[in-house]
Design a protein around this motif. Structure first.
Motif, PDB file in Angstrom:
ATOM      1  N   THR A  80       0.245  -5.073   6.990  1.00 41.59           N
ATOM      2  CA  THR A  80       0.265  -4.483   5.659  1.00 41.59           C
ATOM      3  C   THR A  80       1.499  -5.004   4.933  1.00 41.59           C
ATOM      4  OG1 THR A  80       1.516  -2.523   6.323  1.00 41.59           O
ATOM      5  CG2 THR A  80      -0.889  -2.409   6.519  1.00 41.59           C
ATOM      6  N   ASN A  81       1.509  -4.889   3.610  1.00 46.05           N
ATOM      7  CA  ASN A  81       2.684  -5.345   2.861  1.00 46.05           C
ATOM      8  C   ASN A  81       3.094  -4.378   1.752  1.00 46.05           C
ATOM      9  OD1 ASN A  81       0.722  -5.880   0.943  1.00 46.05           O
ATOM     10  ND2 ASN A  81       1.117  -8.071   0.839  1.00 46.05           N
ATOM     11  N   ASP A  82       2.516  -3.187   1.753  1.00 37.63           N
ATOM     12  CA  ASP A  82       2.823  -2.197   0.734  1.00 37.63           C
ATOM     13  C   ASP A  82       2.774  -0.818   1.391  1.00 37.63           C
ATOM     14  OD1 ASP A  82       3.034  -0.590  -1.511  1.00 37.63           O
ATOM     15  OD2 ASP A  82       1.391  -1.541  -2.600  1.00 37.63           O
ATOM     16  N   PRO A  85       0.251   1.911  -1.115  1.00 43.49           N
ATOM     17  CA  PRO A  85      -0.757   1.119  -1.839  1.00 43.49           C
ATOM     18  C   PRO A  85      -1.577   1.943  -2.830  1.00 43.49           C
ATOM     19  CG  PRO A  85      -1.485   1.539   0.395  1.00 43.49           C
ATOM     20  CD  PRO A  85      -0.077   2.055   0.304  1.00 43.49           C
ATOM     21  N   TRP A  92       4.088  -2.206  -7.965  1.00 43.17           N
ATOM     22  CA  TRP A  92       3.919  -2.596  -6.575  1.00 43.17           C
ATOM     23  C   TRP A  92       5.145  -3.358  -6.074  1.00 43.17           C
ATOM     24  CZ3 TRP A  92       2.851  -7.673  -4.472  1.00 43.17           C
ATOM     25  CH2 TRP A  92       2.510  -7.639  -3.115  1.00 43.17           C
ATOM     26  N   TYR A  93       5.547  -3.041  -4.841  1.00 37.62           N
ATOM     27  CA  TYR A  93       6.696  -3.693  -4.220  1.00 37.62           C
ATOM     28  C   TYR A  93       6.254  -4.359  -2.925  1.00 37.62           C
ATOM     29  CZ  TYR A  93      11.071  -4.382  -1.763  1.00 37.62           C
ATOM     30  OH  TYR A  93      12.096  -4.949  -1.071  1.00 37.62           O
ATOM     31  N   LEU A  94       6.518  -5.657  -2.804  1.00 37.68           N
ATOM     32  CA  LEU A  94       6.172  -6.423  -1.610  1.00 37.68           C
ATOM     33  C   LEU A  94       7.217  -6.185  -0.530  1.00 37.68           C
ATOM     34  CD1 LEU A  94       4.473  -8.666  -0.187  1.00 37.68           C
ATOM     35  CD2 LEU A  94       6.057 -10.305  -1.207  1.00 37.68           C
ATOM     36  N   SER A  95       6.795  -5.616   0.598  1.00 41.57           N
ATOM     37  CA  SER A  95       7.686  -5.415   1.742  1.00 41.57           C
ATOM     38  C   SER A  95       7.476  -6.556   2.725  1.00 41.57           C
ATOM     39  CB  SER A  95       7.368  -4.086   2.429  1.00 41.57           C
ATOM     40  OG  SER A  95       7.660  -3.010   1.590  1.00 41.57           O
ATOM     41  N   ALA A 113       4.193  -2.339   6.729  1.00 43.63           N
ATOM     42  CA  ALA A 113       5.021  -3.210   5.901  1.00 43.63           C
ATOM     43  C   ALA A 113       6.499  -3.025   6.195  1.00 43.63           C
ATOM     44  CB  ALA A 113       4.746  -2.909   4.434  1.00 43.63           C
TER      45      ALA A 113
END
Length: 150
Positions: A80-82, A85, A92-95, A113
């Motif tokens: 995952t990257n959020d 979500p 939105w922030y990209l982790s 993330a």
């Protein structure tokens, strides 16, 4: 070798790497040498995959994931990257997530993330990793917890 039934837009695929059928690889993804990307894998743009990496079938690797050399990613692992979500979220922030050298992630695991999985660490099948895993440790369960040193 890039299978004719894959949709591989990236030109950054290393020597002796294989991409099997029904994979989708975005244009800016970077994949190292001697990797094996099995069928039905999706790799987004902001992804870096090192050398000698095996990614089994059914894995999704989203923007912000770095996988270092000699990593094994089992079938149906989900990254995952959020952390929060929402559809069409303008805030939105990209982790970023990092899988260090020599780590192994068991089948059907979920990696939240912003996690770092340490060098030579092992994640048991079906685990949900919610925090950083130190080098050389085995973690299992939901949520994943320390089991033992390797």
């Amino acid at each position: 070798m890039i299978h004719e039934l894959s949709d591989c837009k990236s030109k950054n695929i290393g020597k002796d790497s294989n991409v099997w059928q029904f994979c989708v690889i975005f244009p800016n993804a970077i994949i190292g040498d001697n990797c094996n990307i099995c069928a039905n894998v999706l790799i987004e743009n902001d992804v870096i995959i090192g050398n000698n990496v095996t990614i089994k079938s059914g894995v999704q690797i989203w923007d912000g994931v770095t996988i270092e050399d000699n990593v094994f990613v089992g079938p149906n692992v989900t990254f995952t990257n959020d952390l929060f979500p929402r559809s069409k979220n303008p805030n939105w922030y990209l982790s970023k997530t990092t899988i260090k050298k020599g780590a192994s992630i068991g089948a059907n695991s979920t990696i939240l993330a912003g996690i770092t999985i340490g060098e030579n660490a092992m994640i048991g099948a079906g685990s949900v990793v919610t925090k950083n895993v130190p080098d050389g440790e085995v973690w299992i369960g939901n949520p994943a917890k320390f089991l033992r040193k390797i």
